[in-house]
Design a protein around this motif. Sequence first.
Motif, PDB file in Angstrom:
ATOM      1  N   GLU A   1       0.872  -1.174   0.000  1.00 52.85           N
ATOM      2  CA  GLU A   1       0.000   0.000   0.000  1.00 52.85           C
ATOM      3  C   GLU A   1       0.911   1.227   0.000  1.00 52.85           C
ATOM      4  N   ILE A   2       0.628   2.171  -0.865  1.00 54.33           N
ATOM      5  CA  ILE A   2       1.486   3.351  -0.994  1.00 54.33           C
ATOM      6  C   ILE A   2       0.745   4.576  -0.466  1.00 54.33           C
ATOM      7  N   ARG A   3       1.440   5.346   0.360  1.00 60.28           N
ATOM      8  CA  ARG A   3       0.868   6.565   0.921  1.00 60.28           C
ATOM      9  C   ARG A   3       1.811   7.739   0.670  1.00 60.28           C
ATOM     10  N   HIS A   4       1.209   8.909   0.411  1.00 62.97           N
ATOM     11  CA  HIS A   4       1.946  10.158   0.263  1.00 62.97           C
ATOM     12  C   HIS A   4       1.752  10.984   1.536  1.00 62.97           C
ATOM     13  N   LEU A   5       2.871  11.388   2.148  1.00 58.82           N
ATOM     14  CA  LEU A   5       2.825  12.167   3.387  1.00 58.82           C
ATOM     15  C   LEU A   5       3.571  13.477   3.191  1.00 58.82           C
ATOM     16  N   SER A   6       2.989  14.556   3.718  1.00 57.08           N
ATOM     17  CA  SER A   6       3.631  15.862   3.605  1.00 57.08           C
ATOM     18  C   SER A   6       3.246  16.714   4.806  1.00 57.08           C
ATOM     19  N   GLY A   7       4.095  17.716   5.109  1.00 58.92           N
ATOM     20  CA  GLY A   7       3.778  18.647   6.180  1.00 58.92           C
ATOM     21  C   GLY A   7       3.577  17.958   7.515  1.00 58.92           C
ATOM     22  N   SER A   8       2.509  18.329   8.211  1.00 59.16           N
ATOM     23  CA  SER A   8       2.234  17.791   9.544  1.00 59.16           C
ATOM     24  C   SER A   8       1.800  16.331   9.523  1.00 59.16           C
TER      25      SER A   8
ATOM     26  N   GLY B   1      11.682  18.527   8.668  1.00 52.34           N
ATOM     27  CA  GLY B   1      10.239  18.426   8.838  1.00 52.34           C
ATOM     28  C   GLY B   1       9.664  19.627   9.553  1.00 52.34           C
ATOM     29  N   GLU B   2      10.363  20.123  10.565  1.00 53.12           N
ATOM     30  CA  GLU B   2       9.897  21.278  11.317  1.00 53.12           C
ATOM     31  C   GLU B   2       9.995  22.570  10.513  1.00 53.12           C
ATOM     32  N   ARG B   3      11.071  22.720   9.733  1.00 53.02           N
ATOM     33  CA  ARG B   3      11.368  24.002   9.101  1.00 53.02           C
ATOM     34  C   ARG B   3      10.853  24.118   7.666  1.00 53.02           C
ATOM     35  N   MET B   4      10.664  22.990   6.996  1.00 54.67           N
ATOM     36  CA  MET B   4      10.223  23.050   5.598  1.00 54.67           C
ATOM     37  C   MET B   4       9.331  21.855   5.268  1.00 54.67           C
ATOM     38  N   GLY B   5       8.532  21.428   6.257  1.00 55.07           N
ATOM     39  CA  GLY B   5       7.718  20.229   6.089  1.00 55.07           C
ATOM     40  C   GLY B   5       6.746  20.292   4.934  1.00 55.07           C
ATOM     41  N   ASP B   6       6.229  21.496   4.635  1.00 55.66           N
ATOM     42  CA  ASP B   6       5.273  21.608   3.538  1.00 55.66           C
ATOM     43  C   ASP B   6       5.953  21.460   2.179  1.00 55.66           C
ATOM     44  N   ARG B   7       7.274  21.410   2.176  1.00 60.96           N
ATOM     45  CA  ARG B   7       8.016  21.232   0.933  1.00 60.96           C
ATOM     46  C   ARG B   7       8.557  19.815   0.801  1.00 60.96           C
ATOM     47  N   LEU B   8       8.197  18.962   1.740  1.00 56.76           N
ATOM     48  CA  LEU B   8       8.650  17.578   1.714  1.00 56.76           C
ATOM     49  C   LEU B   8       7.500  16.657   1.335  1.00 56.76           C
ATOM     50  N   LEU B   9       7.799  15.675   0.520  1.00 59.77           N
ATOM     51  CA  LEU B   9       6.834  14.641   0.159  1.00 59.77           C
ATOM     52  C   LEU B   9       7.488  13.298   0.426  1.00 59.77           C
ATOM     53  N   LEU B  10       6.988  12.604   1.429  1.00 62.79           N
ATOM     54  CA  LEU B  10       7.501  11.288   1.790  1.00 62.79           C
ATOM     55  C   LEU B  10       6.543  10.251   1.218  1.00 62.79           C
ATOM     56  N   ILE B  11       7.045   9.440   0.300  1.00 68.56           N
ATOM     57  CA  ILE B  11       6.235   8.396  -0.326  1.00 68.56           C
ATOM     58  C   ILE B  11       6.648   7.072   0.301  1.00 68.56           C
ATOM     59  N   MET B  12       5.712   6.445   0.997  1.00 66.56           N
ATOM     60  CA  MET B  12       6.007   5.249   1.782  1.00 66.56           C
ATOM     61  C   MET B  12       5.216   4.047   1.268  1.00 66.56           C
ATOM     62  N   GLY B  13       5.848   2.890   1.342  1.00 70.18           N
ATOM     63  CA  GLY B  13       5.197   1.633   0.999  1.00 70.18           C
ATOM     64  C   GLY B  13       4.997   0.786   2.240  1.00 70.18           C
ATOM     65  N   TYR B  14       3.794   0.240   2.401  1.00 69.84           N
ATOM     66  CA  TYR B  14       3.436  -0.516   3.603  1.00 69.84           C
ATOM     67  C   TYR B  14       2.974  -1.929   3.229  1.00 69.84           C
ATOM     68  N   ARG B  15       3.388  -2.872   4.046  1.00 71.79           N
ATOM     69  CA  ARG B  15       2.858  -4.234   3.964  1.00 71.79           C
ATOM     70  C   ARG B  15       2.265  -4.568   5.337  1.00 71.79           C
ATOM     71  N   ASP B  16       0.995  -4.919   5.364  1.00 72.49           N
ATOM     72  CA  ASP B  16       0.295  -5.187   6.625  1.00 72.49           C
ATOM     73  C   ASP B  16       0.443  -4.019   7.596  1.00 72.49           C
ATOM     74  N   ASP B  17       0.333  -2.821   7.054  1.00 70.82           N
ATOM     75  CA  ASP B  17       0.373  -1.568   7.816  1.00 70.82           C
ATOM     76  C   ASP B  17       1.754  -1.266   8.411  1.00 70.82           C
ATOM     77  N   ALA B  18       2.766  -2.028   8.045  1.00 72.70           N
ATOM     78  CA  ALA B  18       4.126  -1.757   8.511  1.00 72.70           C
ATOM     79  C   ALA B  18       4.942  -1.173   7.359  1.00 72.70           C
ATOM     80  N   PRO B  19       5.659  -0.059   7.571  1.00 79.04           N
ATOM     81  CA  PRO B  19       6.439   0.541   6.485  1.00 79.04           C
ATOM     82  C   PRO B  19       7.636  -0.326   6.130  1.00 79.04           C
ATOM     83  N   ILE B  20       7.792  -0.585   4.837  1.00 74.04           N
ATOM     84  CA  ILE B  20       8.917  -1.406   4.388  1.00 74.04           C
ATOM     85  C   ILE B  20       9.776  -0.701   3.343  1.00 74.04           C
ATOM     86  N   ALA B  21       9.332   0.458   2.858  1.00 72.09           N
ATOM     87  CA  ALA B  21      10.106   1.183   1.845  1.00 72.09           C
ATOM     88  C   ALA B  21       9.645   2.632   1.813  1.00 72.09           C
TER      89      ALA B  21
END
Length: 379
Positions: free
Chosen positions: A208-215, A251-271
């Motif tokens: 499962e792939i999720r996009h995370l940014s900012g807060s 993350g604190e100083r420029m979090g809105d400019r960061l995009l963390l793309i994470m891959g999860y297996r069984d809700d655990a991050p693996i990539a």
Amino acid sequence: MSELELSARLLGSINNVDARDWDALNLSDNPFVSHAFLSACEDSGSVGPGTGWQAAPIVLESASGALLGALPAFLKGHSQGEYVFDHSWADAYERAGGSYYPKLQIAAPFTPATGPRLLLADDGLAPALLGAAAQICAQNNLSSAHATFIEPEQLPLFQDNGWLLRSDIQFHWHNRGYDNFDGFLADLASRKRKDLRKERAKAQAAVEIRHLSGSDITETDWDAFWVFYQDTGARKWGTPYLTREAFTLMGERMGDRLLLIMGYRDDAPIAGALNVIGRDALYGRYWGCTETIPFLHFEICYYQAIDAAIARGLSRVEAGAQGGHKLARGYAPVETWSAHWIVDSGFREAVADFLERERQGVATDKIYLNRRTPFRKGD
């Protein structure tokens, strides 16, 4: 304004400059020369004692003390973390009896992303600022100064002031006004289009792939990504460049400019892959995983980055240094540029001769690579 009304200073930290004044000179709002990014590198210990990177920003000021120009510069005791390789230059100069290190590096630390290296209120101030860099080298027994991954618009400023230009190749994805990923696929040759769809389907079926940014990015997310980053860093460089604290501070100083793309297996991050959002580009930076899954690297680093760029209306994705495998995935060859000031005249002549021959080879390589892009014939 005459040079008599200007003064240049070499500082020991980006924190010696007011953040608003520094960022006011960053006219393209490039994230990697922002005060937030540079200060996060310093304050986290990623730059500083024991790293071989000593912050040494050079500022140009008016008689009244107004900041008119700046160089994001560092004193370097090695050539690691630059992605423009000059190790052979260092070896040759030291065999001839010279001391190549320390040198002056004008760059975004650990970041092979194009951007401005001269931060100027007016381009007419470039000779004064570059002259100050050359003078600092001469006065402090530095062998050379190197500005890496310069945005093309600034190349004439360096060349007109006697700096030697060097080229290399990266692979960037360009947005041709696509509405979605399928619009991009429509530009590819039929076989390549099918290959990419198969790769995406296999990777997406596994995680499962999720996009995370900012807060949305939590310290738990950074902890997981730190594991990925350490694994990749240890395999590629021996020691990861950034400390764990660097990610928290970014993350604190420029979090809105960061995009963390994470891959999860069984809700655990693996990539995961970290991207930085610019005004007109998405910059892919770091990637890592704890499980090897076919095509997951391509999905998270390249295809998801394309999705994100299209959704944000960005003109390109810069996916980092090297990587010919990007070519088959729609990332085209682009010349990148650096500029070099060599103090010793004899050494300068030898480097200039080398660069002339190297540029010819790079230009030939680019022609060859352009013929091998996956786009439909004639595009």
